[in-house]
Motif scaffolding. Structure first.
Motif, short mmCIF file in Angstrom:
data_model
loop_
_atom_site.label_atom_id
_atom_site.label_comp_id
_atom_site.label_asym_id
_atom_site.label_seq_id
_atom_site.Cartn_x
_atom_site.Cartn_y
_atom_site.Cartn_z
N TYR A 125 0.83 -1.21 0.00
CA TYR A 125 0.00 0.00 0.00
C TYR A 125 0.87 1.27 0.00
CZ TYR A 125 -4.00 -3.04 0.72
OH TYR A 125 -4.96 -4.00 0.55
N ASP A 126 2.07 1.17 0.61
CA ASP A 126 3.03 2.29 0.53
C ASP A 126 3.65 2.34 -0.86
OD1 ASP A 126 2.86 3.03 3.27
OD2 ASP A 126 4.08 1.28 3.77
N GLU A 127 4.10 1.17 -1.31
CA GLU A 127 4.79 1.09 -2.61
C GLU A 127 3.92 1.64 -3.74
OE1 GLU A 127 6.31 -2.69 -5.01
OE2 GLU A 127 6.62 -2.87 -2.85
N TYR A 128 2.62 1.36 -3.66
CA TYR A 128 1.70 1.81 -4.73
C TYR A 128 1.08 3.19 -4.44
CZ TYR A 128 1.82 -3.12 -6.26
OH TYR A 128 2.20 -4.36 -6.68
N HIS A 129 1.52 3.82 -3.35
CA HIS A 129 1.04 5.18 -2.97
C HIS A 129 -0.48 5.21 -2.79
CE1 HIS A 129 4.77 5.66 -5.46
NE2 HIS A 129 5.13 6.24 -4.33
N ILE A 130 -1.01 4.15 -2.20
CA ILE A 130 -2.47 4.06 -2.06
C ILE A 130 -2.97 5.00 -0.95
CG2 ILE A 130 -4.43 2.52 -1.59
CD1 ILE A 130 -2.99 2.03 -4.27
N TRP A 131 -2.17 5.19 0.09
CA TRP A 131 -2.61 6.09 1.16
C TRP A 131 -2.86 7.49 0.60
CZ3 TRP A 131 -3.60 3.79 5.76
CH2 TRP A 131 -2.95 2.60 6.05
N ASP A 132 -1.90 7.98 -0.22
CA ASP A 132 -2.07 9.31 -0.82
C ASP A 132 -3.24 9.32 -1.80
OD1 ASP A 132 0.08 10.26 0.58
OD2 ASP A 132 1.52 9.82 -1.01
N PHE A 133 -3.37 8.22 -2.52
CA PHE A 133 -4.44 8.12 -3.53
C PHE A 133 -5.82 8.27 -2.88
CE2 PHE A 133 -7.35 5.29 -5.95
CZ PHE A 133 -7.40 6.01 -7.13
N VAL A 134 -6.05 7.57 -1.77
CA VAL A 134 -7.39 7.67 -1.15
C VAL A 134 -7.60 9.06 -0.55
CG1 VAL A 134 -7.77 5.20 -0.76
CG2 VAL A 134 -6.68 6.54 1.01
N LYS A 135 -6.52 9.67 -0.06
CA LYS A 135 -6.67 11.04 0.45
C LYS A 135 -7.06 11.99 -0.69
CE LYS A 135 -3.09 10.81 3.68
NZ LYS A 135 -1.98 11.35 4.41
#
Ligand code: SF4
Ligand code: SF4
Length: 374
Positions: A125-135
């Motif tokens: 989830y970090d590698e794919y930048h998912i945290w930023d994506f959902v924000k």
């Protein structure tokens, strides 16, 4: 004024992961519509699906039974992005969000979760930048609240909540059987989430159905306390009585289960002190029980090189009573015909890493092979 985010949300959520099926294996949309109608008429509002449930059919069923039939503001919908399923790439993971929007037709998601974080997958989830994506999606109004569902140890939960203080809520596996289970650690995870000020949605309150038909010692305790209450009602009310709970998800599979759940959750009453003592007695019985704590989630089976029907074998093992050896062997033969047997396990360890219940699958399968194979 709410003491915590989600305090006023009705405490039963409709989990869309085990919807009723027709003979051909497809989802029974007409029965699903009836269940949605019963749920909505009872004044309940929270629906929970996921990109991966039923290979996308669950999200499509949400559209047919809910989104196309009710005003958008009358319910809340949660779905999930699973970075570790399907094509492993940032593009494919992010595409899940857009596909979910299209499948559900919901326009936006009230709740959105990074799905099933475990030790072996959370870094994706970090590698794919998912945290930023959902924000980013939240800033656009396409997600109202976001968080993650969690299947690992309390230390990792502490780390994630420290690293991601902006998450609105977490989804935890909490039930009275796993409250002190060192593998699941429901109590410690609940305490950590509350310490960080997070509200909680609860999954597996009935432990994949196991607490709807618990071992006989637990049945005796619960029936003695209230002969009219269903076993599932104890489990769901236990979970819903905890502090900080947005809602408790129940993966209902037919209108009868919906009717039973509504009978005690439409006007939810938290457990009183006497009832909490009953649960403590049930927990004491379970502490002496050696059942395999498999919830039937099937996370282990997709990657098994030997196609071993692991949860089906564990179900047969758990159902086996002392004097029914013949029946167990017969069920085992049916479950493994055309698939791998427990003794075919090559101990690659894939299933152990995938299992959210931290089950020692390899050794448990050896027990099953000894018991059921000639
Ligand atoms: S350890 Fe055995 S059961 Fe598990 S995935 Fe590998 S072969 Fe299948
Ligand atoms: S063994 Fe674990 S991963 Fe497999 S179905 Fe059971 S709980 Fe799920």
């Amino acid at each position: 004024m709410e003491r915590y985010f989600g305090e006023s949300t009705p405490k039963l959520g409709f989990g869309l992961m085990r919807l009723p099926k027709l003979a051909d294996g497809s989802i029974d949309i007409e029965q699903t519509k009836q269940m949605v109608d019963m749920f909505m008429e009872a004044g309940l509002t929270y629906f929970d699906t996921a990109y991966v449930y039923d290979n996308g059919e669950s999200e499509k069923a949400a559209k047919a039974a809910l989104v196309d039939r009710y005003p958008r503001e009358s319910y809340t919908l949660c779905t999930k992005l699973c970075a570790w399923m399907g094509d492993h790439s940032e593009k494919a993971a992010k595409q899940q969000f857009y596909t979910s929007l299209e499948r559900t037709g919901a326009g936006y998601f009230d709740y959105y979760l990074l799905h099933a974080l475990q030790r072996n997958n959370y870094k994706l989830y970090d590698e794919y930048h998912i945290w930023d994506f959902v924000k980013e999606q939240k800033a656009k109004g396409l997600i109202k609240y976001y968080g993650f569902s969690f299947h690992a140890d309390p230390e990792l939960l502490e780390e994630l909540l420290t690293d991601h203080p902006d998450v609105d809520f977490v989804q935890l596996q909490i039930n009275y059987a796993d409250w002190e289970n060192p593998g699941v650690a429901s109590r410690r995870c609940w305490e950590i989430a509350r310490k960080h000020g997070k509200s909680i949605t609860i999954m597996e309150p009935v432990k994949g159905g196991a607490l709807a038909d618990p071992v006989s010692g637990v049945q005796e305790v619960l029936k003695k306390a209230d002969p009219n209450a269903s076993f599932a009602s104890w489990a769901i009310r236990f979970a819903a009585s905890l502090d900080g709970i947005i809602t408790v998800l129940s993966g209902m599979s037919n209108t009868a289960q919906m009717a039973d759940n509504l009978s005690y959750m439409k006007a939810f009453k938290p457990l009183d002190e006497n009832e909490r003592n009953v649960i403590r007695r049930a927990q004491a019985v379970l502490n002496g029980d050696d059942s395999i704590p498999c919830t039937g989630c099937h996370y282990c089976t997709g990657g098994c090189p030997m196609s071993i029907p692991i949860p089906e074998i564990f179900t047969i093992k758990n159902r086996q009573k002392g004097n029914e050896a013949f029946r167990g062997r017969r069920e085992y033969t049916i479950a493994t015909t055309g698939k791998g047997k427990a003794s075919d396990c090559i101990e690659c360890g894939q299933c152990v890493n995938a299992c959210p219940q931290q089950i020692d699958v390899i050794n448990r399968l050896k027990d099953c092979a000894d018991q059921f194979e000639e």
